[in-house]
Motif scaffolding. Structure first.
Motif, short mmCIF file in Angstrom:
data_model
loop_
_atom_site.label_atom_id
_atom_site.label_comp_id
_atom_site.label_asym_id
_atom_site.label_seq_id
_atom_site.Cartn_x
_atom_site.Cartn_y
_atom_site.Cartn_z
N ILE A 1 0.82 -1.05 -0.04
CA ILE A 1 -0.14 0.05 0.06
C ILE A 1 0.90 1.27 -0.08
CG2 ILE A 1 -1.85 1.12 1.16
CD1 ILE A 1 -2.80 -1.49 2.46
N GLY B 1 4.89 4.94 -3.65
CA GLY B 1 5.90 6.10 -3.92
C GLY B 1 7.29 5.64 -3.96
N VAL C 1 9.42 4.65 -2.05
CA VAL C 1 9.66 3.32 -1.25
C VAL C 1 8.89 2.16 -1.91
CG1 VAL C 1 9.46 2.12 0.79
CG2 VAL C 1 10.69 4.50 0.93
N ILE D 1 -3.95 5.20 -3.36
CA ILE D 1 -5.13 6.36 -3.67
C ILE D 1 -4.96 7.27 -4.60
CG2 ILE D 1 -6.44 5.94 -1.66
CD1 ILE D 1 -4.47 8.35 -0.57
N ILE E 1 -7.67 -1.32 -4.23
CA ILE E 1 -7.15 -1.52 -3.19
C ILE E 1 -7.72 -2.70 -2.11
CG2 ILE E 1 -6.24 -0.38 -0.83
CD1 ILE E 1 -6.35 2.22 -2.14
N THR F 1 4.48 9.71 5.64
CA THR F 1 4.28 10.05 7.18
C THR F 1 5.08 11.21 7.51
OG1 THR F 1 6.17 8.62 7.64
CG2 THR F 1 4.25 7.54 8.07
N GLU G 1 12.66 0.96 6.16
CA GLU G 1 13.33 1.03 4.76
C GLU G 1 14.79 1.57 4.98
OE1 GLU G 1 13.05 -1.04 2.03
OE2 GLU G 1 14.98 0.06 1.70
N LEU H 1 16.68 2.39 2.10
CA LEU H 1 17.20 2.89 0.97
C LEU H 1 17.39 4.33 0.75
CD1 LEU H 1 14.92 4.45 -1.02
CD2 LEU H 1 13.89 2.22 -1.28
N LYS I 1 15.42 2.87 12.92
CA LYS I 1 15.11 3.63 11.80
C LYS I 1 15.31 5.15 12.09
CE LYS I 1 14.24 5.26 7.87
NZ LYS I 1 15.20 5.29 6.64
N SER J 1 13.19 14.36 2.09
CA SER J 1 11.81 14.32 2.74
C SER J 1 12.18 13.45 4.20
CB SER J 1 10.70 13.29 2.11
OG SER J 1 11.27 12.01 1.82
N LYS K 1 12.53 15.46 8.74
CA LYS K 1 11.39 14.85 9.36
C LYS K 1 11.54 13.89 10.53
CE LYS K 1 9.18 11.57 6.84
NZ LYS K 1 9.08 10.26 7.52
P1 NAD Z 1 5.65 9.11 -1.13
O1 NAD Z 1 4.93 10.17 -0.59
O2 NAD Z 1 6.66 8.93 -2.39
O3 NAD Z 1 4.38 7.74 -1.30
C1 NAD Z 1 3.55 7.27 -0.60
C2 NAD Z 1 2.49 6.87 -1.47
O4 NAD Z 1 1.26 6.45 -0.49
C3 NAD Z 1 1.83 8.21 -2.06
O5 NAD Z 1 1.64 7.76 -3.31
C4 NAD Z 1 0.25 8.13 -1.62
O6 NAD Z 1 -0.82 8.25 -2.52
C5 NAD Z 1 0.14 6.81 -0.94
N1 NAD Z 1 -0.90 6.82 0.14
C6 NAD Z 1 -1.27 7.49 0.99
N2 NAD Z 1 -2.17 6.89 1.79
C7 NAD Z 1 -2.71 5.87 1.12
C8 NAD Z 1 -3.78 4.85 1.54
N3 NAD Z 1 -4.46 5.02 2.42
N4 NAD Z 1 -4.15 4.00 0.68
C9 NAD Z 1 -3.21 3.71 -0.46
N5 NAD Z 1 -2.10 4.64 -0.80
C10 NAD Z 1 -1.97 5.61 0.14
O7 NAD Z 1 6.51 8.67 0.07
P2 NAD Z 1 7.72 7.83 0.21
O8 NAD Z 1 8.85 8.68 -0.07
O9 NAD Z 1 7.58 6.62 -0.43
O10 NAD Z 1 7.82 7.38 1.84
C11 NAD Z 1 6.93 6.54 2.25
C12 NAD Z 1 7.44 6.13 3.78
O11 NAD Z 1 8.75 5.65 3.58
C13 NAD Z 1 7.58 7.38 4.61
O12 NAD Z 1 7.25 6.90 5.94
C14 NAD Z 1 8.94 7.82 4.73
O13 NAD Z 1 9.32 8.21 5.68
C15 NAD Z 1 9.72 6.14 4.52
N6 NAD Z 1 10.79 6.34 3.91
C16 NAD Z 1 11.08 7.07 2.82
C17 NAD Z 1 12.49 6.92 2.05
C18 NAD Z 1 12.89 7.62 0.71
O14 NAD Z 1 13.93 7.98 0.64
N7 NAD Z 1 11.84 8.28 0.15
C19 NAD Z 1 13.26 6.25 2.51
C20 NAD Z 1 13.20 5.45 3.67
C21 NAD Z 1 11.84 5.43 4.24
#
Ligand code: NAD
Length: 500
Positions: A14, A17, A19, A41, A85, A101, A171, A173, A230, A285, A289
């Motif tokens: 779910i 993005g 990740v 979504i 979904i 988040t 994660e 990465l 993390k 991001s 945060k």
């Molecule tokens: P992102 O904003 O790129 O992707 C999140 C996705 O989740 C969005 O496309 C959004 O539409 C979707 N979403 C939100 N609510 C939803 C729901 N109820 N049902 C279905 N889809 C839903 O975020 P990201 O950069 O992929 O990061 C995601 C998480 O991983 C965060 O908690 C972030 O802290 C963590 N993280 C990010 C990275 C990074 O480098 N970007 C690395 C490690 C961890």
């Protein structure tokens, strides 16, 4: 550990993005016997994952997504991107939740605490949709204790007879190297309840990773340790950057050189050479945060000194950006009014199109306040994104997005480098970026040779185009200062005293 064995055949992720998408693509490639589905979504994002122009720019990602998604000779497709979904949750034995988040904007803990509303919504959706026992994996970065909140929500909303087991699997990465990091992780953390069913779920997830990750890199620990690890890892990585940046300020004030200092310090095997590049400051991001979240957690636990310690890592980063802007203004005779500034790079780091919390946003906004006319070039960031980040409309008098570095630099008084794209570097050791098979200026990376957008900048040509004196403010220490000075530039590098 534990005797009970659970088998995973179908995975739903779910959140599609930065990740979710790449993680799912790696699992689908390395475990072709599993069905892997990404749901979101955001229908536009899903449509992009199903197209040739992926919503996320990452080197080598398309090469991974395409065969798993479309199938190829000798392999059935096993990677699906969908907006259906509930149906995909129902079909899955294991659900990753990798939703956003971000920092809370308003209310209790505003500006520090994590906004868990997306995570809670996704958890509730799993609870309501699942019709069989399901392992739910917390992939998003979250405050400690979130897994317990998820366990409560799942149990309270489960359909009769359906049981959930929650795992934490943060994660690690880094954007720009996501595919490499996912294929060759330093470690995989699996946090679980210390019960028989907790261990059984952890083993099932470990079996998924064992398709390509050596077993000794799969670490099982309790839920809190996993969640906190993390935050700790990101805080310590960012702390290294703020530490070296604090020394860059001292170097600029005396006759010391930050690159020599970083090399000398990094030779100590206890310290090591990584993450010691002084710069205008970190972005992205996650770092800010996650540290602010750590500050909030420390305050909530009545540990004010711990909170203050980590808050300083963010404050030094902000100070570094402010110092850089001050240096630009002071060097250019204390006024930028009606001067043209070329900004090279807008992404928060190279090899990504991501601009979230990019230092470029802060620096450019400050330059706007000085009434400069700013022309921005980035090989990967779209014009609409830059305009949205700067909160300006197309046709704005101060901001122009250029399609080539030379357009940006024509008649400019200064060049400000804000992203360390290899194309901006004139250092001999750097290779041309991106590698031939992932160029094209598009996420599909299918082009045979580097796109003109990624061709090395000809600094002699830039010098001819610019007003004199031609300043280069190198926010990433990406150019060879001496070589550019021989070409007639005045170069201001991070952590090196001004020559004039
Ligand atoms: P992102 O904003 O790129 O992707 C999140 C996705 O989740 C969005 O496309 C959004 O539409 C979707 N979403 C939100 N609510 C939803 C729901 N109820 N049902 C279905 N889809 C839903 O975020 P990201 O950069 O992929 O990061 C995601 C998480 O991983 C965060 O908690 C972030 O802290 C963590 N993280 C990010 C990275 C990074 O480098 N970007 C690395 C490690 C961890």
């Amino acid at each position: 550990v534990g005797s009970h064995k659970r088998e995973v055949k179908s995975i739903c992720c779910i959140g599609g993005g930065y990740v979710g998408g790449p993680s799912a693509a790696v699992i689908a490639n390395k475990a072709p016997h599993l069905l892997v589905t990404v749901v979101d979504i955001d229908a536009r994002r899903i449509a992009a994952w199903n197209s040739d122009l992926l919503p996320v720019y990452e080197p080598n990602l398309f090469e991974l997504v395409q065969p798993a998604r479309d199938g190829s000779s000798g392999r059935e497709p096993n990677l699906v991107f969908s907006t259906d979904i509930d149906q995909k949750i129902r079909e899955a034995d294991l659900v990753f939740i990798g939703v956003n988040t971000p920092t809370k904007k308003t209310g209790l803990g505003a500006g520090k605490a994590s906004d868990l509303s997306w995570l809670e919504a996704a958890t509730r959706r799993v609870a309501r949709a699942a019709t069989k026992d399901t392992i739910v994996v917390e992939k998003s970065t979250v405050p400690c204790g979130t897994a317990n909140m998820m366990r409560e929500i799942l149990a309270a909303n489960a359909q009769p007879g359906v049981k959930f087991e929650v795992l934490s699997n943060p994660e690690f990465l880094a954007e720009g190297t996501a595919v490499r990091n996912l294929l060759h992780p330093d470690r995989i953390l699996i946090g679980c309840l210390e019960t028989e069913s907790g261990y059984a779920a952890a083993n099932a997830l470990a079996d998924v990773y064992a398709n390509w990750v050596p077993r000794e890199r799969l670490i099982t620990l309790n839920l809190w340790s996993s969640e906190l690890a993390k935050l700790a890892a990101n805080a310590m990585l960012a702390q290294r950057i703020s530490s070296i940046n604090s020394f860059s300020a001292i170097c600029e004030a005396v006759d010391a050189n930050i690159q020599d200092l970083a090399y000398a310090v990094g030779l100590d095997t206890r310290i090591g050479p990584k993450m010691l590049n002084a710069s205008v400051g970190f972005g992205g991001s996650c770092f800010k945060k996650d540290i602010l979240n750590l500050v909030y957690i420390s305050e909530s636990l009545h540990l004010p000194e711990v909170a203050a310690y980590w808050r300083m890592v963010v404050e030094v980063n902000e100070y570094q950006m402010a110092r850089f802007v001050k240096r630009i203004v002071n060097s250019m005779y204390s006024t930028l009014s009606n001067k043209k500034i070329a900004v090279l790079g807008f992404a928060y780091k190279k090899d990504t199109g991501d601009t979230r919390e990019s230092a470029a946003i802060t620096v450019v906004k400050s330059l706007m306040a000085e009434n400069a006319s700013i022309h921005i070039f980035d090989p990967q960031v779209r014009e609409e994104q830059i305009m949205a980040d700067l909160q300006v409309e197309r046709g704005d008098k101060q901001i122009t997005v250029s399609s080539s570095p030379y357009d940006a630099c024509q008649d400019a008084h200064a060049v400000v480098i804000l992203t360390e794209w290899d194309m901006f570097s004139n250092k001999a050791s750097k290779t041309l970026a991106p590698p031939a098979n992932e160029a094209g200026g598009m996420a599909n990376g299918g082009a045979a040779k580097p796109s003109p957008k990624h061709e090395k900048v000809d600094w002699a040509r830039v010098g001819e185009l610019m007003e004199k004196p031609a300043y280069v403010f190198d926010g990433r220490n990406t150019v060879d200062k001496a070589v550019l000075e021989d070409l007639g530039f005045r170069v201001e590098a991070i952590g090196v005293a001004s020559s004039s």
